[in-house]
Design a protein around this motif. Structure first.
Motif, PDB file in Angstrom:
ATOM      1  N   ARG A 167     -29.121  17.241  50.191  1.00  0.00           N
ATOM      2  CA  ARG A 167     -27.964  17.291  49.303  1.00  0.00           C
ATOM      3  C   ARG A 167     -27.857  18.686  48.703  1.00  0.00           C
TER       4      ARG A 167
ATOM      5  N   THR B  37     -27.508  20.106  44.729  1.00  0.00           N
ATOM      6  CA  THR B  37     -28.041  19.149  43.768  1.00  0.00           C
ATOM      7  C   THR B  37     -29.161  19.796  42.961  1.00  0.00           C
ATOM      8  N   HIS B  38     -29.172  19.548  41.674  1.00  0.00           N
ATOM      9  CA  HIS B  38     -30.210  20.066  40.799  1.00  0.00           C
ATOM     10  C   HIS B  38     -30.828  18.905  40.027  1.00  0.00           C
ATOM     11  N   TRP B  39     -32.128  18.994  39.791  1.00  0.00           N
ATOM     12  CA  TRP B  39     -32.850  17.970  39.066  1.00  0.00           C
ATOM     13  C   TRP B  39     -33.537  18.608  37.879  1.00  0.00           C
TER      14      TRP B  39
ATOM     15  N   ASN C 238     -29.796   9.347  37.007  1.00  0.00           N
ATOM     16  CA  ASN C 238     -29.237  10.313  36.078  1.00  0.00           C
ATOM     17  C   ASN C 238     -29.017   9.691  34.694  1.00  0.00           C
TER      18      ASN C 238
ATOM     19  N   GLN D 162     -29.508  14.993  36.796  1.00  0.00           N
ATOM     20  CA  GLN D 162     -29.387  15.538  38.148  1.00  0.00           C
ATOM     21  C   GLN D 162     -27.952  15.903  38.456  1.00  0.00           C
ATOM     22  N   SER D 163     -27.767  16.668  39.535  1.00  0.00           N
ATOM     23  CA  SER D 163     -26.450  17.054  40.066  1.00  0.00           C
ATOM     24  C   SER D 163     -25.631  17.877  39.095  1.00  0.00           C
TER      25      SER D 163
END
Length: 219
Positions: free
Chosen positions: A105, A108-110, A183, A198-199
């Motif tokens: 993905r 996407t950031h977590w 999230n 996230q995201s």
């Protein structure tokens, strides 16, 4: 959802199926399969398996061998010339089959957000604890040195407690086995509350439940 051969694995629901028919796996056997899938086709060293499956103590190699046998039975792994699980003597184990994984993905950031900081999570294992070498360093008395671990994969994000003294909880529910994170989940390490995001979603302010700086640190 990763797929290999006739099998598919639902990591969030923790279910294994073959041609649509569910196969029962005990939690430890499922965790072993999950770890082998993450690394496939690379070898997973025994030390890494022990660290993931038994973070609260040391078990003998015989225990691991028995677990591998259990997983092989569940997979119908009986062909010695073309095993599904390959044994690399004195080193570890590998999943000896092609694995089809969901596409990465992109973008996407977590993150884990505290009241004062935001910690980016990387793909793979992220250790949370009071140890300065932890990926998410929480220097609070109710947080153990290696308190918990968040594993980020394309298939999902998962949290497990590492035998901490004061426990880990998601939305007030104590974490016993590995659980999926979503999230906005509120996660408590000891008595310290953070938010998982996230995201690229906006990060809400996080409540600090307790910072007992004068208390004796737990081991």
């Amino acid at each position: 959802m990763p797929v290999f051969g006739a099998f598919d694995l639902d990591l969030t629901a923790r279910r294994l199926a073959r041609n649509g028919e569910e196969i029962h796996l005990r939690p430890k056997a499922f965790s072993l399969l999950e770890l082998l899938l993450e690394a496939a086709p690379r070898i997973v060293p025994k030390r890494k398996i022990h660290d993931r499956l038994w973070p609260r103590g040391v078990v003998s190699d015989a225990t691991l061998v028995a677990l591998v046998k259990e997983l092989r039975r569940a997979l119908g792994d009986r062909d010695a010339d073309a095993p599904i699980i390959r044994t690399v003597h004195r080193v570890g184990y590998a999943l000896n089959t092609q694995v089809r994984k969901p596409p990465t993905r992109r973008g996407t950031h977590w993150l884990v957000a505290t009241a004062r900081e935001r910690f980016a999570l990387a793909l793979g294992d992220n250790v949370i604890g009071r140890d300065p070498q932890a990926n998410v360093w929480l220097d609070y008395a109710t947080v153990s040195r290696r308190h918990a671990r968040i594993h980020v994969a394309d298939e999902g994000v998962f949290l497990e407690d590492l035998g901490s003294k004061n426990g880990t909880a998601v939305a007030g529910n104590r974490v016993v086995e590995r659980v999926a994170l979503r999230n906005g989940d509120l996660v408590t390490f000891g008595r310290f509350l953070v938010t998982y995001r996230q995201s690229g979603a906006g990060l809400a302010t996080v409540t600090e439940v307790s910072r007992l700086t004068a208390a004796r640190p737990d081991p």
